[in-house]
Scaffold this motif. Structure first.
Motif, short mmCIF file in Angstrom:
data_model
loop_
_atom_site.label_atom_id
_atom_site.label_comp_id
_atom_site.label_asym_id
_atom_site.label_seq_id
_atom_site.Cartn_x
_atom_site.Cartn_y
_atom_site.Cartn_z
N PHE A 171 2.23 -8.66 -1.02
CA PHE A 171 1.83 -7.44 -1.73
C PHE A 171 0.72 -6.75 -0.94
N VAL A 172 0.70 -5.42 -1.04
CA VAL A 172 -0.20 -4.67 -0.15
C VAL A 172 -1.67 -5.04 -0.38
N THR A 173 -2.01 -5.40 -1.60
CA THR A 173 -3.40 -5.70 -1.94
C THR A 173 -3.89 -6.97 -1.24
N ARG A 174 -3.05 -8.00 -1.28
CA ARG A 174 -3.40 -9.25 -0.58
C ARG A 174 -3.34 -9.05 0.93
N LYS A 175 -2.35 -8.24 1.37
CA LYS A 175 -2.25 -8.00 2.81
C LYS A 175 -3.55 -7.41 3.34
N ILE A 176 -4.09 -6.45 2.57
CA ILE A 176 -5.30 -5.76 3.02
C ILE A 176 -6.53 -6.66 2.91
N ARG B 104 -0.65 -3.90 9.95
CA ARG B 104 0.45 -2.94 9.93
C ARG B 104 0.88 -2.67 8.50
N LEU B 105 0.87 -1.39 8.13
CA LEU B 105 1.16 -1.01 6.76
C LEU B 105 2.16 0.12 6.69
N GLY B 106 2.72 0.34 5.49
CA GLY B 106 3.57 1.50 5.23
C GLY B 106 2.68 2.67 4.79
N SER B 107 3.09 3.31 3.68
CA SER B 107 2.38 4.51 3.25
C SER B 107 0.96 4.22 2.75
N LEU B 108 -0.02 4.91 3.32
CA LEU B 108 -1.41 4.74 2.87
C LEU B 108 -1.71 5.62 1.68
N GLN C 49 -5.26 4.95 -4.29
CA GLN C 49 -4.32 4.93 -3.16
C GLN C 49 -4.52 3.63 -2.36
N VAL C 50 -3.51 3.30 -1.55
CA VAL C 50 -3.63 2.16 -0.64
C VAL C 50 -4.90 2.32 0.21
N ARG C 51 -5.15 3.57 0.61
CA ARG C 51 -6.34 3.94 1.38
C ARG C 51 -7.65 3.45 0.72
N LEU D 41 7.84 1.17 4.91
CA LEU D 41 8.08 2.36 4.08
C LEU D 41 9.26 2.04 3.16
N ARG D 42 9.21 2.48 1.93
CA ARG D 42 10.26 2.15 0.95
C ARG D 42 11.34 3.23 0.90
N LYS D 43 12.56 2.80 0.55
CA LYS D 43 13.64 3.76 0.33
C LYS D 43 13.30 4.66 -0.84
P1 GDP Z 1 4.62 -2.97 -6.03
O1 GDP Z 1 3.98 -1.80 -6.72
O2 GDP Z 1 4.97 -4.05 -6.99
O3 GDP Z 1 5.75 -2.57 -5.15
O4 GDP Z 1 3.44 -3.61 -5.12
P2 GDP Z 1 3.21 -3.65 -3.55
O5 GDP Z 1 1.84 -4.21 -3.36
O6 GDP Z 1 4.32 -4.32 -2.84
O7 GDP Z 1 3.22 -2.11 -3.12
C1 GDP Z 1 2.31 -1.20 -3.65
C2 GDP Z 1 2.38 0.11 -2.88
O8 GDP Z 1 1.87 -0.07 -1.58
C3 GDP Z 1 3.81 0.63 -2.71
O9 GDP Z 1 3.80 2.03 -2.98
C4 GDP Z 1 4.11 0.39 -1.24
O10 GDP Z 1 5.01 1.35 -0.70
C5 GDP Z 1 2.72 0.57 -0.64
N1 GDP Z 1 2.57 -0.09 0.67
C6 GDP Z 1 2.10 0.50 1.80
N2 GDP Z 1 2.11 -0.36 2.82
C7 GDP Z 1 2.60 -1.53 2.35
C8 GDP Z 1 2.85 -2.81 2.96
O11 GDP Z 1 2.62 -3.03 4.14
N3 GDP Z 1 3.33 -3.79 2.14
C9 GDP Z 1 3.58 -3.57 0.80
N4 GDP Z 1 4.03 -4.58 0.05
N5 GDP Z 1 3.38 -2.36 0.23
C10 GDP Z 1 2.91 -1.36 0.98
#
Ligand code: GDP
Length: 330
Positions: free
Chosen positions: A193-198, A214-218, A255-257, A282-284
């Motif tokens: 999950f993005v939170t733990r990744k960060i 490395r991340l997707g959308s910030l 935001q992720v930011r 990046l998600r579909k």
């Molecule tokens: P979710 O809301 O259950 O999908 O929780 P996630 O932590 O997987 O994703 C939360 C948001 O962070 C989503 O909008 C993702 O597109 C975004 N995001 C951006 N970069 C990343 C990444 O590297 N990994 C994940 N998991 N999410 C990312």
């Protein structure tokens, strides 16, 4: 002594809920997938405690689609409360394995409701639903009456399960509730999950173990709360006078930011020096406007989140630093 059954006991919420129920003197019975036997780290501290494990905490092996075994466990334990937390909860993964996601999240929940219907007495039941059921909502913030418009396989499966819980409540008079949870995080959140990744990357980079993230959308936005706050509400919902569906959320969007800002500042670094865009993340389809209105939860069970967003991020970074330090000492 009250007895509770928890599906998904080895997950983030399952482990916090177990601690909460044990502190309230419950006997806790966890249902564990066979394949989870190697990933029980979140409850290791409890299963190693001989005063708890085998005394007030018991684990039973069953897959969620194994109705016979689950029925047998419920008949043996005769719990007053069942907390249904199990399921593949990673939204991105649900695009890779949509059938098994639906098999567990949708049909697994229906199977459980069918078993409960035959129990005597019927235990109270809580299903952990998700803000993903709202997908791309026409209104913001979302509350209990916001129409479901899921846009991911996980969201569709959760929407089915949420409606089924309501149907069983209305048609068979089950004390069955949906906790419609917006994202909730903690040091025990899965690492993808993005939170733990960060938070993990901030700590690793600080300690010189890594130099890239490395991340997707910030710009992606979510309503992020703190998991231990949420499990309090799970318990309160089953102590209420009547069964209800309740939205559990902070009401704030970030935001992720914002995670990057707070996490890296906490370790004295600037994230701009380390973060790279990786299109693989990046998600579909990605919900854009998810933010919850939990005023009904406040009104009916007196619940509101306790820990602020910035405190949660800092606390998660500190936990990562501690974990890395522990590993280094081993
Ligand atoms: P979710 O809301 O259950 O999908 O929780 P996630 O932590 O997987 O994703 C939360 C948001 O962070 C989503 O909008 C993702 O597109 C975004 N995001 C951006 N970069 C990343 C990444 O590297 N990994 C994940 N998991 N999410 C990312």
């Amino acid at each position: 002594m009250k007895r509770a059954v928890i599906t998904g006991i080895t997950g983030q919420d399952g482990s916090y809920l177990t601690e909460l129920l044990l502190a309230k003197d419950y006997e806790v019975h966890g249902i564990v997938r066979r394949s989870s036997s190697l990933t029980r780290s979140r409850i290791d501290h409890l299963t190693r405690d001989s005063q708890v494990y085998g005394e007030r905490l018991h684990l039973h092996y069953a897959d969620l689609d194994d109705a016979t075994t689950i029925r047998r466990i419920l008949q043996k334990v005769t719990p007053q409360e069942v907390y249904h937390l199990a399921g593949q909860t990673h939204v991105a993964v649900s695009f890779e394995v949509p059938e098994s996601t639906c098999q567990f999240a949708a049909m697994g929940t229906l199977g459980l409701l069918e078993i409960l219907r035959d129990c005597d007495p019927i235990p109270k039941f809580l299903h952990i639903s998700s803000s993903e059921i709202f997908g791309s909502p026409k209104e913001s913030p979302q509350n209990e009456s916001t129409p479901h418009r899921p846009i991911t396989p996980y969201g569709v499966a959760k929407s089915f399960a949420t409606d089924m819980v309501r149907v069983y409540r209305d048609s068979f008079e089950l004390f069955a509730c949906n906790a419609i949870c917006f994202n909730h995080e903690s040091p025990r959140r899965g690492e993808s999950f993005v939170t733990r990744k960060i938070t993990n990357a901030a700590a690793r980079i600080k300690l010189g173990l890594d130099d890239r993230l490395r991340l997707g959308s910030l710009e992606a936005q979510r309503d992020w709360g703190y998991a231990p706050d949420f499990v309090e509400a799970f318990w309160q919902m089953l102590q209420a006078d009547e069964p209800l569906d309740l939205v559990l959320a902070t009401g704030q969007t970030h935001q992720v930011r914002d995670w990057l800002d707070i996490a890296f500042r906490h370790v004295g670094l600037d994230w701009n020096d380390y973060v790279e865009l990786d299109e693989r993340y990046l998600r579909k389809a990605d919900p854009q406007r998810l933010v919850g209105d939990s005023s009904l939860a406040h009104e009916r069970i007196g619940w509101k989140p306790r820990i602020s967003f910035s405190l949660m991020v800092q606390l998660m970074v500190d936990a990562e630093l501690q974990l890395l330090d522990d590993h280094r000492r081993q």
